[in-house]
Enzyme design. Structure first.
Site, PDB file in Angstrom:
ATOM      1  CG  LEU A   1     -10.452 -15.137  -1.883  1.00  0.00           C
ATOM      2  CD1 LEU A   1     -10.182 -15.868  -1.589  1.00  0.00           C
ATOM      3  CD2 LEU A   1     -11.520 -14.289  -1.846  1.00  0.00           C
TER       4      LEU A   1
ATOM      5  CE  LYS B   1      -1.973  -2.658  11.613  1.00  0.00           C
ATOM      6  NZ  LYS B   1      -1.037  -1.529  10.706  1.00  0.00           N
TER       7      LYS B   1
ATOM      8  CB  SER C   1      -6.743  -3.321   9.681  1.00  0.00           C
ATOM      9  OG  SER C   1      -7.329  -4.630  10.129  1.00  0.00           O
TER      10      SER C   1
ATOM     11  CE1 TYR D   1      -1.654  -6.108  10.767  1.00  0.00           C
ATOM     12  CE2 TYR D   1      -3.874  -6.918  11.118  1.00  0.00           C
ATOM     13  CZ  TYR D   1      -3.173  -6.289  10.491  1.00  0.00           C
ATOM     14  OH  TYR D   1      -3.303  -5.108   9.776  1.00  0.00           O
TER      15      TYR D   1
ATOM     16  CB  ILE E   1      -1.002   0.434   1.142  1.00  0.00           C
ATOM     17  CG1 ILE E   1      -1.882  -0.902   1.191  1.00  0.00           C
ATOM     18  CG2 ILE E   1      -1.446   1.012   1.222  1.00  0.00           C
ATOM     19  CD1 ILE E   1      -2.709  -1.425   2.570  1.00  0.00           C
TER      20      ILE E   1
ATOM     21  CE1 TYR F   1      13.209  -0.734   0.989  1.00  0.00           C
ATOM     22  CE2 TYR F   1      15.807  -1.395   1.824  1.00  0.00           C
ATOM     23  CZ  TYR F   1      14.897  -1.146   1.219  1.00  0.00           C
ATOM     24  OH  TYR F   1      14.688   0.668   1.042  1.00  0.00           O
TER      25      TYR F   1
END
Ligand code: NAD
Ligand code: WQD
Length: 340
Positions: A203, A157, A126, A153, A13, A34
């Site tokens: 997905l 957030k 998120s 995870y 993003i 990275y």
């Protein structure tokens, strides 16, 4: 010209957002180590925009190095913090690594902003902060309270948002947290997209890899949900639309149009789409139906989530440009480029 720091600018993003920033005339500086990307993404950005990206190859968890960048650059007008580890299953296996990387990098960035005495912050959050929602809470808006999340995870957030919310009480700088739903697709040039990381499990990359023959078959995780065809519903949103929302949010802060020191926005298309509908759309648009089977539900999956993005439309003037067809078309073009 406003100078913007993009943390995690070599990522999926972040790289798309750098393009939007350059196209809108901003000066961009990037930081990345990275851990889930490659510096070649700066070359891809240069091919698309003609601009060389000034970048620092450092770990944002190293405060001294972060401080050095801020000092050397004499601070920034805006900071967009994408940098994070983002694999849900990996976070279940290595929760402490996720807490450390995602929170420390954010804390260091916030401290460096305070230290430099200028800049506003945009934080990548998120839809996972909403946890498991009841159908009557959909489409979910920002006024829905956050609740216990499904993974370490997601918890990073929620913690990130809450740290910034508390930090805003001392009015040291203004923050917007953007809650992305399911960002997918690739840049319209076909030159930039999501790089497959090890153990990829989202997905769309699974669909494109199956269509490309890299995977034999994909599994649809459950067809016994209470949805129109039994598969889960999500809100897929084109990565370039997400990127554009960052530029608008940044402008909103730079022009001092936000009164609050902390605010949140949903970034989704507003359309709930099932997994089987994604496969049908991919097949219609690209002429290939990836081979698939129906399997059991995946642990931790919520049945349905889609966004009420009215607040971003109204306050930021955000409009989505790309539909599901374009998301599938661009994802497939990018996959084909990766093969060539
Ligand atoms: P990505 O992995 O492609 O990009 C993240 C970038 O941050 C990578 O380039 C990585 O190398 C860098 N990074 C991570 N830790 C770092 C550190 N300590 N120091 C320096 N660089 C570091 O991920 P993305 O899909 O571009 O996601 C960007 C942000 O959006 C993340 O915060 C992610 O959690 C959030 N988000 C992503 C999605 C999604 O589905 N892609 C959905 C909701 C939220
Ligand atoms: C989408 C749908 C699966 C793979 C995750 C994070 C979320 C956010 C976006 C970062 C689900 C189904 C998937 C497969 C399938 N990321 N599926 N077969 O789980 O909605 O969200 O990414 O913040 O926080 O949790 O995305 O792409 O993994 O799944 O049937 O092989 O596709 O069950 O319904 P998800 P996803």
């Amino acid at each position: 010209m406003a100078k913007i720091l993009v943390n995690g600018g070599a990522g999926y993003i972040g790289s798309h957002t750098i393009i939007e920033l350059i196209e809108q005339g901003y000066e961009v500086v990037s930081i990345d180590n990275y851990v889930n990307s490659e510096p070649e993404n700066y070359d891809r950005i240069k091919k698309i925009t003609g601009n060389e990206i000034r970048h620092y190859d450092i770990d944002l968890c190293d405060f001294e190095k972060v401080l050095k960048v801020f000092k050397h650059e004499e601070g920034f007008d805006g900071i967009i913090h994408f940098a994070a580890l983002k694999s849900v299953p990996e976070s279940v296996k290595k929760p402490l690594q996720y807490f450390e990387n995602n929170n420390q990098s954010l804390i260091n960035t916030a401290k460096a902003i305070v230290n430099s005495g200028k800049g506003n912050l945009i934080f990548s959050s998120s839809c996972s902060v909403y946890g498991n929602l009841r159908p009557d809470q959909l489409p979910v808006s920002e006024s829905t309270p956050t609740q216990m999340v499904e993974s370490p995870y997601g918890y990073t957030k929620l913690m990130g948002e809450n740290m910034l919310r508390f930090n805003a009480l001392n009015k040291s700088f203004k923050t917007i947290a953007l809650r992305y739903f399911n960002p997918v697709g690739a840049h319209s040039s076909g030159l930039l997209g999501e790089l497959p990381s090890q153990g990829i499990n989202n997905l769309i990359p699974v669909v494109t890899q199956t269509a490309a023959g890299i995977r034999e078959e994909l599994t649809v995780f459950g067809n016994d949900y209470n949805t129109r065809d039994g598969s889960c519903i999500r809100d897929y949103i084109h990565v370039s639309d997400i990127a554009n929302a960052h530029v608008l949010a940044l402008e909103y802060l730079l022009e001092n149009r936000q009164k609050e020191y902390f605010d949140v926005y949903n970034l989704g298309s507003g359309d709930g789409v099932t997994v089987l509908e994604v496969l049908q759309t991919f097949a219609r648009v690209n002429g290939i139906l990836p081979s698939y089977k129906i399997g059991p539900r995946r642990a931790g999956d919520v049945e349905m989530v889609y966004s009420d993005s009215g607040k971003a439309f109204k306050n930021l003037g955000w409009k989505t440009k790309y539909d599901l067809d374009e998301m599938m078309r661009s994802a497939w073009s990018w996959q084909k480029r990766l093969l060539s």
